[in-house]
Design a protein around this motif. Structure first.
Motif, PDB file in Angstrom:
ATOM      1  N   GLY A  79      30.682  52.786  41.127  1.00  0.00           N
ATOM      2  CA  GLY A  79      31.990  53.309  41.879  1.00  0.00           C
ATOM      3  C   GLY A  79      32.335  52.199  42.952  1.00  0.00           C
ATOM      4  N   GLU A  80      31.218  51.901  43.751  1.00  0.00           N
ATOM      5  CA  GLU A  80      31.510  51.028  44.899  1.00  0.00           C
ATOM      6  C   GLU A  80      32.363  49.821  44.351  1.00  0.00           C
ATOM      7  N   VAL A  81      32.036  49.249  42.999  1.00  0.00           N
ATOM      8  CA  VAL A  81      32.752  47.858  42.569  1.00  0.00           C
ATOM      9  C   VAL A  81      34.085  48.577  41.581  1.00  0.00           C
ATOM     10  N   SER A  82      33.957  49.554  40.990  1.00  0.00           N
ATOM     11  CA  SER A  82      35.048  49.867  40.269  1.00  0.00           C
ATOM     12  C   SER A  82      36.188  50.448  41.136  1.00  0.00           C
ATOM     13  N   ALA A  83      35.870  50.594  42.329  1.00  0.00           N
ATOM     14  CA  ALA A  83      36.914  51.173  43.232  1.00  0.00           C
ATOM     15  C   ALA A  83      37.734  49.820  44.046  1.00  0.00           C
ATOM     16  N   THR A  84      37.574  48.639  43.512  1.00  0.00           N
ATOM     17  CA  THR A  84      37.982  47.645  43.862  1.00  0.00           C
ATOM     18  C   THR A  84      38.648  46.950  42.507  1.00  0.00           C
ATOM     19  N   PRO A  85      39.356  45.890  42.786  1.00  0.00           N
ATOM     20  CA  PRO A  85      39.709  45.033  41.592  1.00  0.00           C
ATOM     21  C   PRO A  85      38.494  44.099  41.312  1.00  0.00           C
ATOM     22  N   TRP A  86      38.000  43.836  39.950  1.00  0.00           N
ATOM     23  CA  TRP A  86      37.005  43.305  39.408  1.00  0.00           C
ATOM     24  C   TRP A  86      37.322  42.788  38.148  1.00  0.00           C
ATOM     25  N   GLN A  87      36.400  41.642  37.963  1.00  0.00           N
ATOM     26  CA  GLN A  87      36.659  41.129  36.270  1.00  0.00           C
ATOM     27  C   GLN A  87      35.270  40.517  35.939  1.00  0.00           C
ATOM     28  N   VAL A  88      35.212  40.138  34.680  1.00  0.00           N
ATOM     29  CA  VAL A  88      33.897  39.554  33.913  1.00  0.00           C
ATOM     30  C   VAL A  88      34.241  37.969  33.578  1.00  0.00           C
ATOM     31  N   ALA A  89      33.761  37.108  34.131  1.00  0.00           N
ATOM     32  CA  ALA A  89      33.848  35.799  33.864  1.00  0.00           C
ATOM     33  C   ALA A  89      32.463  35.573  32.833  1.00  0.00           C
ATOM     34  N   TYR A  90      32.677  34.638  31.939  1.00  0.00           N
ATOM     35  CA  TYR A  90      31.641  34.250  31.088  1.00  0.00           C
ATOM     36  C   TYR A  90      31.794  33.015  30.411  1.00  0.00           C
ATOM     37  N   ILE A  91      30.365  32.677  30.007  1.00  0.00           N
ATOM     38  CA  ILE A  91      30.423  31.154  29.225  1.00  0.00           C
ATOM     39  C   ILE A  91      29.719  31.341  28.002  1.00  0.00           C
ATOM     40  N   TYR A  92      30.260  30.779  26.877  1.00  0.00           N
ATOM     41  CA  TYR A  92      29.303  30.899  25.685  1.00  0.00           C
ATOM     42  C   TYR A  92      29.484  29.466  24.992  1.00  0.00           C
ATOM     43  N   ARG A  93      28.471  29.389  24.051  1.00  0.00           N
ATOM     44  CA  ARG A  93      28.556  27.886  23.373  1.00  0.00           C
ATOM     45  C   ARG A  93      28.812  28.176  21.898  1.00  0.00           C
ATOM     46  N   ASP A  94      29.898  27.597  21.181  1.00  0.00           N
ATOM     47  CA  ASP A  94      30.397  27.824  19.821  1.00  0.00           C
ATOM     48  C   ASP A  94      29.332  27.308  18.985  1.00  0.00           C
ATOM     49  N   ALA A  95      29.741  27.418  17.565  1.00  0.00           N
ATOM     50  CA  ALA A  95      28.786  26.987  16.503  1.00  0.00           C
ATOM     51  C   ALA A  95      28.717  25.413  16.551  1.00  0.00           C
ATOM     52  N   ASP A  96      29.873  24.750  17.244  1.00  0.00           N
ATOM     53  CA  ASP A  96      29.648  23.247  17.024  1.00  0.00           C
ATOM     54  C   ASP A  96      29.219  22.780  18.451  1.00  0.00           C
ATOM     55  N   GLY A  97      28.551  23.534  19.225  1.00  0.00           N
ATOM     56  CA  GLY A  97      27.871  23.182  20.735  1.00  0.00           C
ATOM     57  C   GLY A  97      28.651  23.101  21.678  1.00  0.00           C
ATOM     58  N   ARG A  98      30.163  23.261  21.642  1.00  0.00           N
ATOM     59  CA  ARG A  98      31.121  23.368  22.784  1.00  0.00           C
ATOM     60  C   ARG A  98      30.777  24.378  23.813  1.00  0.00           C
ATOM     61  N   GLU A  99      30.828  24.300  24.812  1.00  0.00           N
ATOM     62  CA  GLU A  99      30.873  25.188  25.940  1.00  0.00           C
ATOM     63  C   GLU A  99      32.442  25.690  26.283  1.00  0.00           C
ATOM     64  N   ILE A 100      32.274  27.096  26.219  1.00  0.00           N
ATOM     65  CA  ILE A 100      33.769  27.629  26.382  1.00  0.00           C
ATOM     66  C   ILE A 100      33.725  28.738  27.277  1.00  0.00           C
ATOM     67  N   ASP A 101      34.562  28.741  28.518  1.00  0.00           N
ATOM     68  CA  ASP A 101      34.486  29.815  29.272  1.00  0.00           C
ATOM     69  C   ASP A 101      35.692  30.763  29.154  1.00  0.00           C
ATOM     70  N   GLY A 102      35.553  31.720  29.732  1.00  0.00           N
ATOM     71  CA  GLY A 102      36.657  32.786  29.733  1.00  0.00           C
ATOM     72  C   GLY A 102      36.622  33.823  30.777  1.00  0.00           C
ATOM     73  N   ARG A 103      37.476  34.669  31.027  1.00  0.00           N
ATOM     74  CA  ARG A 103      37.420  35.654  31.977  1.00  0.00           C
ATOM     75  C   ARG A 103      38.374  36.817  31.427  1.00  0.00           C
ATOM     76  N   THR A 104      37.914  38.143  31.604  1.00  0.00           N
ATOM     77  CA  THR A 104      38.671  39.357  31.037  1.00  0.00           C
ATOM     78  C   THR A 104      40.078  39.453  32.269  1.00  0.00           C
ATOM     79  N   PRO A 105      40.802  40.222  31.921  1.00  0.00           N
ATOM     80  CA  PRO A 105      41.798  40.500  32.797  1.00  0.00           C
ATOM     81  C   PRO A 105      41.240  40.889  34.116  1.00  0.00           C
ATOM     82  N   VAL A 106      41.735  41.089  35.340  1.00  0.00           N
ATOM     83  CA  VAL A 106      41.515  41.646  36.293  1.00  0.00           C
ATOM     84  C   VAL A 106      41.607  43.201  36.233  1.00  0.00           C
ATOM     85  N   PHE A 107      40.564  44.116  36.347  1.00  0.00           N
ATOM     86  CA  PHE A 107      40.636  45.502  36.283  1.00  0.00           C
ATOM     87  C   PHE A 107      41.110  46.110  37.546  1.00  0.00           C
ATOM     88  N   ARG A 108      42.406  46.886  37.486  1.00  0.00           N
ATOM     89  CA  ARG A 108      42.820  47.511  38.886  1.00  0.00           C
ATOM     90  C   ARG A 108      41.557  48.443  39.637  1.00  0.00           C
TER      91      ARG A 108
END
Length: 159
Positions: A79-108
């Motif tokens: 609750g201490e985190v969800s009571a503030t804006p937060w998001q998830v940032a991530y990195i994955y590697r696709d089948a061709d070996g490329r590094e791809i980063d992304g992030r979720t929308p910011v949760f209110r």
């Protein structure tokens, strides 16, 4: 460490607020769950909303969890985190070996306490995940807008 997302850890000021004889409340933990296993992760960085008083980082600030290919990663924040804006940032590697980063929308604030991260099912491997809690600190960016500071970061490197 991955350069883009992990740069926050390297640049984070490490202020410590401690009072002799007093025990401070524990920093909030984030739970990561996948394929029948769960791990609770302490913050790699955790500061007050103004970004001034920060807890010392743990000796090993990166959690590890086995996340099989094509499996979702479930994230649960307190609750201490969800009571503030937060998001998830991530990195994955696709089948061709490329590094791809992304992030979720910011949760209110109080919008949600959980998030399920799904990566493409085409041989993609999840490599790095950060839960980022936003602070009340605003800074001007190079384009004339504003950036919100990050007051809390929880890091997971799936294996």
């Amino acid at each position: 460490m991955h350069r883009g997302l992990k740069s926050l850890l390297l640049a984070a000021p490490l202020g410590v607020a401690a009072m002799a004889g007093c025990s401070a409340p524990a920093d909030p933990q984030v739970t990561f769950y996948s394929h029948g296993e769960a791990v609770e992760v302490a913050p790699a960085r955790f500061c007050d909303p103004g970004g001034e008083q920060c807890s010392p980082p743990p000796a090993d600030p990166v959690g590890e969890l086995h996340v099989p290919e094509r499996s979702p990663l479930q994230i649960s924040v307190p609750g201490e985190v969800s009571a503030t804006p937060w998001q998830v940032a991530y990195i994955y590697r696709d089948a061709d070996g490329r590094e791809i980063d992304g992030r979720t929308p910011v949760f209110r604030p109080d919008e949600r306490r959980t998030y399920t991260l799904r990566v493409p099912a085409d041989g993609t491997r999840l490599e790095h995940v950060e839960v980022q809690q936003y602070s009340a600190v605003l800074t001007a960016d190079a384009d004339g807008g504003v950036d919100f500071g990050i007051s809390g970061t929880w890091v997971l490197d799936p294996r």
